[in-house]
Write an enzyme that holds these catalytic residues in place. Sequence first.
Site, mmCIF file in Angstrom:
data_model
loop_
_atom_site.group_PDB
_atom_site.id
_atom_site.type_symbol
_atom_site.label_atom_id
_atom_site.label_comp_id
_atom_site.label_asym_id
_atom_site.label_seq_id
_atom_site.Cartn_x
_atom_site.Cartn_y
_atom_site.Cartn_z
ATOM 1 C CB SER A 22 -0.943 0.001 1.208
ATOM 2 O OG SER A 22 -1.836 -1.087 1.105
ATOM 3 C CG HIS B 135 -1.148 -4.201 -2.724
ATOM 4 N ND1 HIS B 135 -1.776 -5.232 -2.055
ATOM 5 C CD2 HIS B 135 -1.210 -3.124 -1.890
ATOM 6 C CE1 HIS B 135 -2.200 -4.788 -0.881
ATOM 7 N NE2 HIS B 135 -1.876 -3.508 -0.752
#
Length: 510
Positions: free
Chosen positions: A62, A444
């Site tokens: 992140s 992601h």
Amino acid sequence: MSKSPVAIIILDGFGKRAETVGNAVAQANKPNFDRYWADFPHGELKAAGLDVGLPEGQMGNSEVGHTNIGAGRIVYQSLTRIDKAIEEGEFQENKALNNAFTHTKENNSDLHLFGLLSDGGVHSHINHLVALLETAKDKGVKNVYIHAFLDGRDVAPQSSLEYLETLQKAISDLNYGAIATVSGRFYAMDRDKRWERVEKAYKAIVSAEGEKFEDPIELVKASYANDKNDEFVVPAIITKDGKPVATVKDNDAVIFFNFRPDRAIQLSNAFTDKEWDHFDRGADHPKNIKFVTMTLYNPSIDAEVAFEPIEMKNVIGEVLSNEGLSQLRIAETEKYPHVTFFMNGGRNEEFPGENRILINSPKVETYDLQPEMSAYEVTDALVEDIKNDKHDAIILNFANPDMVGHSGMLEPTIKAIEAVDENLGRVVDLILEKGGSAIIFADHGNSETMSTPEGKPHTAHTTVPVPVIVTKKGVTLREGGRLADVAPTMLDLLGVKKPAEMTGESLIQK
């Protein structure tokens, strides 16, 4: 005046994978996402490895994802920078690290190394710890002690034994250093102000409070027998001849080798904050310690920084601000730093015209117990904002697929994604009603891979591409996009010229 906002909507940890077994994304009932996918231009983005400034094959995360998104360019990450510094000999001459070494020599004191013991590459890397041991020995530091935080989250849930063995081998080969304490990251690396967790780690490190073990391997095995995987290992003390190997004392030096800030801030503050009031640090609180952090965790922390941030010009927030456009950043606690600090290239303060809404994450032990987290509350606040025509640009993060995905539990993660989908529909339909558009994607992968090929829980991020949808009719998306292309796409949708610093390209084909 009515606004037609353009939104960046990040479904955190929502990767794209064809195989449906162990795939919470594929198994979830998500009519809104599926509808946008069918109705609007879509594709996939690369969100790992070299495409986000990480080493080849390294999973995204992140912090890295949001930094690349906000920068509109590939940003070489701390992991890559530190690896390069070790390789090229700069690490050994690093000023802050050497100041810690010198402090121990001048005070005839000990050096302590804090950090996450794994090769996950999200918060730290074990290679950096080994490099610190080698460098400290070369520089003549007499005693070095390691306070190992176990991972089990960015790597397999029961993988710490192999990392402890790697570390013990390095200690043995160098004939230098010792492990002093072991703690699951749940305690040492809390970021949600659960001070009772941080206190346990702090008191193990400073006051040797906790269970005692002669061997870290036995400690971990005992924890497993107690149904506690690496992440949840209760802080414990390693002893030699019945006495703690080491505690942090007056005049010692500490190097915290995590390079990702968010989960290192609270424990760092426990050691350095003069106005501390979160728990009683006790009479053992060490004075005159030299505290060094691998990167800048927070400007308010009284520490030297080994790798200072590289300042970035013209990140998305600055460009929007310079254009006189209003912007909103909104997320719940778990991902709030990502849509603010990381999205702004490591800057804490708002740009002119930037507003922020923080919604508290629920206070539960683990998020599989409440898979919806605070998605409904985030959406309620955002819907109100959009209805009132408050902002030209919106950056929103839904934390659920990632935070619940880290539990390794398929069913709660499916529920998490279904909750997000319901709220995604409320937000995007309203934006479309207002004549605006959204870029829906992930930073992601994670929740698309909930089990290993052997059928064990998979709790880590992945290297898979992520889906992207641009809710604008009549355009075509080009292939080969990456996270760095999202900000240029937002600017394109807003009719704003992309600055030279943004080397990413709009996903919309001209």
